[in-house]
Design an enzyme around this catalytic site. Structure first.
Site, PDB file in Angstrom:
ATOM      1  CD  GLU A  31       4.626   8.462   2.183  1.00  0.00           C
ATOM      2  OE1 GLU A  31       5.019   7.453   1.562  1.00  0.00           O
ATOM      3  OE2 GLU A  31       5.384   9.332   2.634  1.00  0.00           O
TER       4      GLU A  31
ATOM      5  NE  ARG B 278       5.465   0.599  -9.428  1.00  0.00           N
ATOM      6  CZ  ARG B 278       5.269   1.155  -8.221  1.00  0.00           C
ATOM      7  NH1 ARG B 278       5.421   0.458  -7.123  1.00  0.00           N
ATOM      8  NH2 ARG B 278       4.925   2.411  -8.111  1.00  0.00           N
TER       9      ARG B 278
ATOM     10  CE  LYS C 142       2.543   8.481  -3.627  1.00  0.00           C
ATOM     11  NZ  LYS C 142       1.755   8.199  -2.420  1.00  0.00           N
TER      12      LYS C 142
HETATM   13  P1  ATP Z   1       4.858   6.001  -5.728  1.00  0.00           P
HETATM   14  O1  ATP Z   1       5.927   5.029  -6.111  1.00  0.00           O
HETATM   15  O2  ATP Z   1       4.103   6.547  -6.883  1.00  0.00           O
HETATM   16  O3  ATP Z   1       5.305   7.075  -4.788  1.00  0.00           O
HETATM   17  P2  ATP Z   1       3.817   4.569  -3.515  1.00  0.00           P
HETATM   18  O4  ATP Z   1       3.794   3.101  -3.541  1.00  0.00           O
HETATM   19  O5  ATP Z   1       4.860   5.194  -2.688  1.00  0.00           O
HETATM   20  O6  ATP Z   1       3.794   5.102  -4.995  1.00  0.00           O
HETATM   21  P3  ATP Z   1       1.579   4.835  -1.804  1.00  0.00           P
HETATM   22  O7  ATP Z   1       0.733   6.019  -1.533  1.00  0.00           O
HETATM   23  O8  ATP Z   1       2.415   4.309  -0.723  1.00  0.00           O
HETATM   24  O9  ATP Z   1       2.467   5.204  -3.066  1.00  0.00           O
HETATM   25  O10 ATP Z   1       0.713   3.679  -2.447  1.00  0.00           O
HETATM   26  C1  ATP Z   1      -0.483   3.206  -1.889  1.00  0.00           C
HETATM   27  C2  ATP Z   1      -0.750   1.840  -2.420  1.00  0.00           C
HETATM   28  O11 ATP Z   1      -0.836   1.858  -3.845  1.00  0.00           O
HETATM   29  C3  ATP Z   1       0.349   0.868  -2.067  1.00  0.00           C
HETATM   30  O12 ATP Z   1      -0.235  -0.317  -1.591  1.00  0.00           O
HETATM   31  C4  ATP Z   1       1.076   0.653  -3.360  1.00  0.00           C
HETATM   32  O13 ATP Z   1       1.622  -0.634  -3.432  1.00  0.00           O
HETATM   33  C5  ATP Z   1      -0.010   0.859  -4.392  1.00  0.00           C
HETATM   34  N1  ATP Z   1       0.567   1.298  -5.644  1.00  0.00           N
HETATM   35  C6  ATP Z   1       1.352   2.380  -5.849  1.00  0.00           C
HETATM   36  N2  ATP Z   1       1.739   2.447  -7.126  1.00  0.00           N
HETATM   37  C7  ATP Z   1       1.180   1.394  -7.770  1.00  0.00           C
HETATM   38  C8  ATP Z   1       1.199   0.901  -9.124  1.00  0.00           C
HETATM   39  N3  ATP Z   1       1.889   1.519 -10.083  1.00  0.00           N
HETATM   40  N4  ATP Z   1       0.500  -0.222  -9.400  1.00  0.00           N
HETATM   41  C9  ATP Z   1      -0.204  -0.846  -8.455  1.00  0.00           C
HETATM   42  N5  ATP Z   1      -0.266  -0.459  -7.176  1.00  0.00           N
HETATM   43  C10 ATP Z   1       0.413   0.652  -6.825  1.00  0.00           C
HETATM   44 MG    MG Z   2       4.659   3.889  -0.554  1.00  0.00          MG
END
Ligand code: ATP
Ligand code: MG
Length: 556
Positions: A36, A262, A272
């Site tokens: 995102e 994760r 984020k």
């Molecule tokens: P955040 O919780 O930091 O806002 P998010 O999952 O909302 O992270 P996205 O931009 O939606 O952020 O993530 C893109 C991809 O990265 C998704 O498939 C998500 O599952 C993966 N991802 C995000 N954080 C992690 C992590 N700590 N370990 C592994 N994969 C991750």
């Molecule tokens: Mg997300």
């Protein structure tokens, strides 16, 4: 800590992929990385990138970079550009497949009408509070909305008017009609569309309604022909909805979702939203501050792409949540830089040493290997002269038993130069040591003695008149405790000493003109990387990581 060398990764997801390929269920594996664009990528994302792009590469498939831009945000362009840069820098390529969920808005809307026509979605005019009250809890079932039984015609009419922009934000939502009594709250008639009168970076004002992630994600996967949709464990409970949508919408392909744990890293935060807070509240100097766990921060700090990929391989892919020791990523970069970083000498806290028996005005240039174990890194010339600078902490007037470095009357080796013996200590009126005097042994030229004498310590040094001035930024962990979130407010756990700036470090002249991102080992001090704040007149270095056994190694 025993750390195994990374081999060809093996994990449960790769096993599934291999079985699907072997059984012919999958012709060509297609994965996606779906960020995102609401922040910079962090080391957790790197794990997902390495997994998705790694699998595509290993099985001759394809990995799409899909921006999940279903939620319009102001900074989208900055974030989108940073994400592309970071994925490419990590060494992965999306080829032609730079995609956006917003490209599917028209198709997603059509499928919304399709669900309404099939009696599987309805427009709910309840307020957010009313919907919350009807949702139930983990232990109690929800209750049906009074709008749940609206006719197909009425739902279609309302959905079209939502789309036409007739209603204000929050007045209506489109919901899937599944089961308000489901034990899985995600299945209690989840919201598919909400009204948001907000401009979108790519679609402008074309849409006053935006699809929810849980709706857009599986359907975008299906549109792209994704075979294995890999996401983190918190989406496990969303999988029934994922499957419901794939089942009940006339999608062109049938992707499947698989969940993995994760990445969590000690001494840092990874969400984020929290990283954004650190940036906007000025606790760090931007998303690429070298203390940040972002890819941009790690890059600026001096991490290499391969060190991050190796780290992700070592962490591996599993089903169980855990917290990885921050030492592991430091190990990975040390291992890489130990191989590739040329060695130079620099002094962070200089103490003058005048070599009384060395001819004034003379300069000798010593040819010095850039890497003792790797002649391919070449040599450089290091000047030696009458006045040199050593690290202040390498001298003690009254050394304790285990201190083998310089002391009155003691002989030490200056790396690649000569043996010197300290003969005199000069102090100011306050008793501070301002200068040492020493003699050198001309027979030890190059740093070895013909009579086999071996001083117990080898010191790094620079020639005072030839050294260049630079700024060195030393970093410590951004947070004080292993889990900064434990205590409640993670900001209370910030380490006030996470950045220490050395304004007047002295470096051997061979580094003059080094470009940003150039990496060096400063002998005995650690690995350092030229920062983008450098100017032609003044180099700025970031310490990437310390040398683990700095003193033990050189004390031999
Ligand atoms: P955040 O919780 O930091 O806002 P998010 O999952 O909302 O992270 P996205 O931009 O939606 O952020 O993530 C893109 C991809 O990265 C998704 O498939 C998500 O599952 C993966 N991802 C995000 N954080 C992690 C992590 N700590 N370990 C592994 N994969 C991750
Ligand atoms: Mg997300």
């Amino acid at each position: 800590m025993t750390i195994e060398a990374p081999e060809k990764p093996r994990d449960f997801i790769r096993e599934i992929v291999e079985e699907d390929l072997a059984a012919g269920r999958t012709q060509r594996v297609i994965t996606r990385f779906p960020p995102e664009p609401n922040g910079y990528l962090h080391i957790g994302h790197a794990k997902s990138i390495c997994l998705n792009f790694g699998i595509a590469n290993e099985y001759n498939g394809q990995c799409n970079l899909r921006f999940d831009d279903t939620n319009p945000t102001k900074e989208e362009v900055e974030f989108t550009e940073s994400i592309k840069r970071d994925v490419a820098w990590l060494g992965f390529s999306w080829g032609e497949n730079l995609l956006h969920a917003s490209d599917y808005f028209a198709q997603l809307y059509t499928w919304g009408e399709e669900l309404i026509n099939a009696g599987k979605a309805y427009v709910d005019s309840s307020s957010a509070d009313e919907m919350r009250a009807m949702r139930g809890t983990l232990t109690e079932p929800g209750t049906d909305s009074p709008h749940r039984s609206r006719s197909i015609e009425e739902n279609l009419d309302l959905f079209r008017r939502m789309r036409a922009g007739e209603f204000p934000d929050g007045a209506q939502v489109l919901r899937a009609k599944i089961d308000m009594a489901s034990p899985n709250i995600n299945m209690r008639d989840p919201v598919l569309y909400r009204i948001r009168h907000k401009s979108h970076d790519r679609t402008g004002d074309a849409w006053p309604i935006y699809p929810m992630y849980d709706y857009a994600h599986p359907l975008s996967d299906a549109i792209e022909g994704i075979t294995h949709s890999l996401c983190t464990l918190e989406y496990e409970d969303h999988r029934p909805l994922y499957d419901w949508l794939i089942e009940d919408v006339s999608v062109p392909s049938r992707p499947r979702q698989y969940e993995f744990a994760r990445l969590n890293l000690s001494y840092t935060v990874m969400s984020k939203r929290k990283l954004l807070g650190l940036v906007t509240e000025g606790h760090v100097h931007g998303w690429d501050d070298p203390r940040m766990p972002t890819i941009a921060g790690l890059r600026r700090r001096g991490y290499t792409p391969s060190s991050i990929r190796n780290f992700c391989e070592r962490v591996g892919v599993a089903k169980r949540e855990n917290v990885i020791d921050a030492g592991l990523i430091e190990f990975s970069i040390r291992e890489d830089l130990n191989r590739i970083a040329p060695r130079v000498m620099g002094v962070l806290d200089p103490l003058r040493v005048v070599i009384d028996n060395y001819p004034a005005g003379d300069t000798e240039w010593f040819d010095t290997p850039n890497h003792v174990d790797d002649p391919s890194l070449g040599t450089r010339r290091v000047p030696f002269a009458k006045t040199i600078l050593i690290e202040r902490e390498d001298f003690l007037e009254d050394p304790p038993k285990k201190f083998f470095r310089l002391a009155p009357g003691r002989e030490v080796r200056l790396r690649s130069a000569y043996f010197i013996t300290c003969t005199n200590v000069v102090k100011d009126d306050a008793g501070n040591i301002v200068e040492l005097h020493a003699t050198y042994d001309p027979a030890t030229r190059g740093g070895d003695s013909p009579d086999g004498r071996k001083p117990k310590a080898t010191l790094h040094w620079v020639a005072a008149d030839h050294a260049i001035d630079c700024e060195v930024r030393l970093y410590d962990r951004l947070f004080k405790s292993e889990n900064p979130e434990e205590s409640g407010n993670f900001l209370d756990d910030l380490n006030p000493q996470s950045l220490q700036v050395v304004q007047a470090a002295k470096l051997e002249p061979s580094v003059r003109g080094a470009q940003p991102q150039s990496r060096f080992q400063f002998e005995r001090l650690g690995y350092f990387c030229v920062d983008s704040d450098s100017t032609p007149d003044r180099l700025v270095f970031n310490r990437t990581v310390t040398l683990k056994d700095a003193w033990a190694k050189t004390a031999k």
